[in-house]
Structures are given as structure tokens and as C-alpha cells.
Enzyme design. Structure first.
Site, PDB file in Angstrom:
ATOM      1  N   GLY A 211       0.964  -1.137   0.118  1.00 41.49           N
ATOM      2  CA  GLY A 211      -0.037  -0.100  -0.138  1.00 41.49           C
ATOM      3  C   GLY A 211       0.732   1.241   0.028  1.00 41.49           C
ATOM      4  O   GLY A 211       1.978   0.956  -0.059  1.00 41.49           O
ATOM      5  N   ASN A 212       0.265   2.457   0.175  1.00 35.08           N
ATOM      6  CA  ASN A 212       1.112   3.437   0.415  1.00 35.08           C
ATOM      7  C   ASN A 212       0.381   4.414   1.247  1.00 35.08           C
ATOM      8  O   ASN A 212      -0.639   4.306   1.873  1.00 35.08           O
ATOM      9  CB  ASN A 212       0.874   4.386  -0.875  1.00 35.08           C
ATOM     10  CG  ASN A 212      -0.368   4.646  -1.678  1.00 35.08           C
ATOM     11  OD1 ASN A 212      -1.153   5.383  -1.095  1.00 35.08           O
ATOM     12  ND2 ASN A 212      -0.719   4.082  -2.964  1.00 35.08           N
ATOM     13  N   ARG A 213       0.819   5.609   1.522  1.00 34.60           N
ATOM     14  CA  ARG A 213       0.633   6.429   2.690  1.00 34.60           C
ATOM     15  C   ARG A 213      -0.604   7.489   2.499  1.00 34.60           C
ATOM     16  O   ARG A 213      -0.999   8.260   3.458  1.00 34.60           O
ATOM     17  CB  ARG A 213       1.497   7.261   3.211  1.00 34.60           C
ATOM     18  CG  ARG A 213       2.918   6.448   3.705  1.00 34.60           C
ATOM     19  CD  ARG A 213       3.837   7.549   4.341  1.00 34.60           C
ATOM     20  NE  ARG A 213       5.168   6.840   4.476  1.00 34.60           N
ATOM     21  CZ  ARG A 213       5.342   6.049   5.522  1.00 34.60           C
ATOM     22  NH1 ARG A 213       4.498   5.996   6.530  1.00 34.60           N
ATOM     23  NH2 ARG A 213       6.450   5.340   5.840  1.00 34.60           N
ATOM     24  N   ALA A 278      -4.042   7.641  -5.238  1.00 39.87           N
ATOM     25  CA  ALA A 278      -2.504   7.155  -5.712  1.00 39.87           C
ATOM     26  C   ALA A 278      -2.696   5.624  -5.764  1.00 39.87           C
ATOM     27  O   ALA A 278      -2.576   4.689  -4.947  1.00 39.87           O
ATOM     28  CB  ALA A 278      -1.637   7.238  -4.144  1.00 39.87           C
TER      29      ALA A 278
END
Ligand code: C5P
Length: 402
Positions: A211-213, A278
């Protein structure tokens, strides 16, 4: 895009324990710049005092049908005539019944009967009263007449009971109030806007993912701003902890492939797409059916395959205004301009990744065929409104109200 500024909003408060929450709504609408006139029923005054609302709105509270100033119009209908919106919160079974019956036996019912403004109704009552066929029939009558009646919340009531009948939270009511005001006079009324938000989770096995932030905050703010502008908004959201904006059509997704399918379905007939999400560039080539055990090896190799580019896949949609985001750690302008070109976008919004992802504030630069426009660092909600205003200014004909 501040759709509630200087709007005349009547807040009708009826006799329910939820009346204390109406004070929070009165405060929030007033802080947003609305002129909030609170009308209390007799029963409401037994739950909360008029001075509370008076202090929060800075305006006198109205309760007596016979004590209104006569400013050229017959006193008791004047309020309803000049209102931009009437919000009934909390609306008790009794108030709903009296409005459905067309009664005008106090200032609140008279005002509702005399207004041509949109009416928003937030029911709050005991679960049995809400489920009663009489109440349900009255609510159906109000809906049929164009009143926006919200679903009450499920949960613990004031009496020790759990059920369906809690007043929706003030923020939810305010979101719907903004949507109604936007649809009445906002710059995007009649338009359909799709916003993607948050990051994606690409599963490795049943318990792990890449995943990402991304928090979703910017995309949620954009969806809220488009709703305030009067658009019908579909928000395609990846996993995010934040509460999504009320009064938008929410489609929850997890992976990039799911986001692609949801976005492609949502843009059918839409006028504007803002891809704020994102999206993961790669996903694990295989998703293990069972949890991967660590075994004895000191390293593990994960093979990744490229995800499709959602925006680039929409190149043929010339009728759709397409706006992308570019979060970069370096060479912001160069990367943004190459994405504008490569993905066939109308606009790209560039921001410095480290300073914006997960932060409350954002500083963005808008690039399109005509040049660049830099917006100052500001809270994401304000940036969202400014971005939408810039988009509408740039394509006034394609996004004109219909
Ligand atoms: O190429 P990059 O991921 O930096 O581009 C960012 C923009 O492209 C964002 O608007 C993002 O939502 C969109 N995007 C997409 N599909 C992907 C990756 C990014 O539409 N697979």
C-alpha cells in the site's frame, strides 16, 4: 464554492433529546457564514434553551407565531418566503406528521407550509415510533412532495435501547444541506463529477498487502467541494480511515483493478473526472490463497506486475474533462508536464509528495495547455474548493450549469 455563505437557513428544532445536537449544527452552519434562524417548537424548548441557539447563531430564536416583525409581508409567512433552505433537525414523529398533514398550528409548520425553499428533514425518535406504519407513511408523503428525508442512524438511544431512530450526525446533515443549496444555485448543478481518492491495497496473501501513505483527505475534500458546487458526485475511494463526505455516491474499492472498473463505470455520462487516488503502479503477480509462512529462508522474492493506467485508458473520452494529480519528490514541473501529455489530460495538479501526503495542508501547482498556476499552501479543504473553481473557470462551457 462556499455554498452556505450568506444563505438564509431556517433550522427547525423539535422536541427530542437530539435537540442538543442541533446546537452543534447551528454553530457549524453559522461558522460557515450562513444566516441561521432557529425556530423552536414548544416541546423543543423543554430540551434546550433558546439562549443556546441565540448565542451560537447571533440571531434571535423564533418560537412565537405572533411575535414576528412585519416587514411588508404577513409576519408568519415571511420567514419561509426569504429562506434559501429549511432544515428540520431533529424532526420528531409529531412534527413529521403535522407537516405531512399540512397543518400550520405553530411557527415551524407554518413556515414549512409557506416556503418554496428546499426542505431537509433529519428524523430523530424512538425506534418503535420510527418503524410505525403511520410514521413511515408520513415520511413517504414528505419524500413524494420533494422533501429530502435522511435515514436516521442505528445505535444506542437516550433510553436504554438500541435501534433505528438516532438523528444523523450534524456533519452528515450539513453535507446534505450543502448538496441541496448547491443543486439550487451552484456552478456545477446538473453536472456529474467523478473523484477517485486514497491509495490502493494490492494483496500479497489474505493478511498482507502493498500500500501507500495516501489518507484520502484531498480526494474526499474534492468530492465534498464538487457536491457543494451542485454536482452529482461519485467518489471511488480506496481504503481510508477518514469518514467520507456525506451526500455523494460512495464506491469503496481495494485494488487498482477494482478502482479501474469502478472509475470506468462511473465516468459513463460524467462531465469531469478528478483522479486524485494514489494508484499502485504494480501488484503482486500472484495472490497466495493462504497466509505465506516465513520458512527458514533469509530473503523472499515477490514478483510484481504492472497495473493498468486508469487515466491513460480514457484517452478516447474527449467529452470528459480529465484532471490528474502528480505527487513527486523532485523535478515536479517536468514530471507533471510529461504526465499531462502522456495521459492525455486536460489538467494536472502537481504537489510535493513528502510535504503533502498524510498532511492537513497542501501546496499545488495547476498545469494545463495554457500554462501554470500556483496556489498557496492551505488546508486541503480550501485547496479543493480553489482547484474546482479554477477548473470551472478554465472550461466554463463544458462545465456550465445545466
Ligand atoms: O504516473 P503517476 O502514478 O505518477 O500518475 C498520477 C496520476 O495518474 C494520478 O492522477 C493517478 O490517479 C493516475 N493514475 C492512474 N492509473 C494508474 C496510476 C496512476 O490513473 N495506474
Amino acid at each position: 464554492m462556499n455554498v452556505i455563505a450568506n444563505k438564509q437557513i431556517i433550522l427547525g428544532v423539535s422536541g427530542s433529546i437530539a435537540a442538543y445536537k442541533a446546537a452543534e449544527l447551528a454553530r457549524s452552519l453559522s461558522l460557515g457564514g450562513a444566516l441561521v434562524d432557529v425556530i423552536m417548537t414548544e416541546a423543543a424548548q423543554r430540551f434546550v434553551g433558546a439562549p443556546t441557539f441565540q448565542a451560537l447563531t447571533g440571531r434571535p430564536v423564533l418560537a412565537d407565531m405572533w411575535a414576528l416583525p412585519e416587514d411588508g409581508v404577513v409576519g408568519h409567512v415571511a420567514l419561509g418566503r426569504r429562506a434559501d433552505l429549511v432544515v428540520l433537525a431533529p424532526a420528531t414523529a409529531n412534527t413529521i406528521a403535522r407537516i405531512a398533514a399540512g397543518l400550520s398550528d405553530d411557527l415551524l409548520t407554518t413556515t414549512v407550509l409557506a416556503t418554496s425553499a428546499p426542505v431537509l428533514c433529519a428524523p430523530a425518535m424512538n425506534p418503535q415510533m420510527y418503524a410505525n406504519p403511520a410514521t413511515q407513511a408520513n415520511i413517504a408523503t414528505l419524500r413524494q412532495r420533494g422533501v429530502a428525508v435522511l435515514e436516521p442512524g442505528f445505535g444506542r438511544m437516550a433510553e436504554p435501547q438500541v435501534g433505528l431512530g438516532r438523528m444523523p450526525e450534524p456533519a452528515v446533515i450539513e453535507g446534505h444541506a450543502r448538496a441541496l443549496l448547491g443543486r439550487a444555485g451552484g456552478p456545477l448543478r446538473g453536472r456529474r463529477v467523478v473523484v477517485s481518492a486514497g491509495g490502493t491495497h494490492e494483496p500479497i496473501d489474505p493478511v498482507r498487502f502493498i500500500g501507500n501513505r495516501a489518507s484520502g483527505r484531498m480526494g474526499f475534500a474534492l468530492a465534498g467541494a464538487a457536491r457543494d458546487g451542485g454536482a452529482q458526485v461519485t467518489l471511488v475511494a480506496g481504503p481510508a480511515a477518514l469518514p467520507p463526505p456525506p451526500a455523494v455516491d460512495l464506491v469503496r474499492v481495494e485494488t487498482a483493478l477494482q478502482m479501474r472498473d469502478a472509475v470506468y463505470a462511473a465516468v459513463e455520462g460524467a462531465d469531469l473526472l478528478i483522479m486524485n487516488a494514489a494508484v499502485a503502479d504494480f501488484r503482486p503477480a500472484e495472490r497466495a490463497e493462504r497466509k505465506i509462512k516465513k520458512g527458514d529462508d533469509d530473503e523472499m522474492l515477490l514478483r510484481l506486475v504492472r497495473n493498468p493506467d486508469i487515466l491513460a485508458g480514457l484517452a478516447a473520452r474527449r467529452d470528459l474533462v480529465k484532471v490528474g494529480f502528480a505527487a513527486e519528490t523532485h523535478d515536479l514541473a517536468a514530471y507533471a508536464l510529461s504526465k499531462l501529455e502522456r495521459k492525455g489530460l486536460d489538467m494536472i495538479i502537481a504537489n510535493e509528495a513528502v510535504a503533502s501526503i498524510g498532511h492537513d495542508d497542501i501546496e499545488v501547482t495547476l498545469f494545463d495547455a495554457q500554462g501554470a498556476q500556483r496556489l498557496p499552501r492551505q488546508p486541503k479543504e480550501q485547496a479543493a474548493a480553489a482547484i474546482l473553481e479554477a477548473i470551472i473557470r478554465r472550461w466554463p462551457a463544458r462545465l456550465a450549469p445545466t
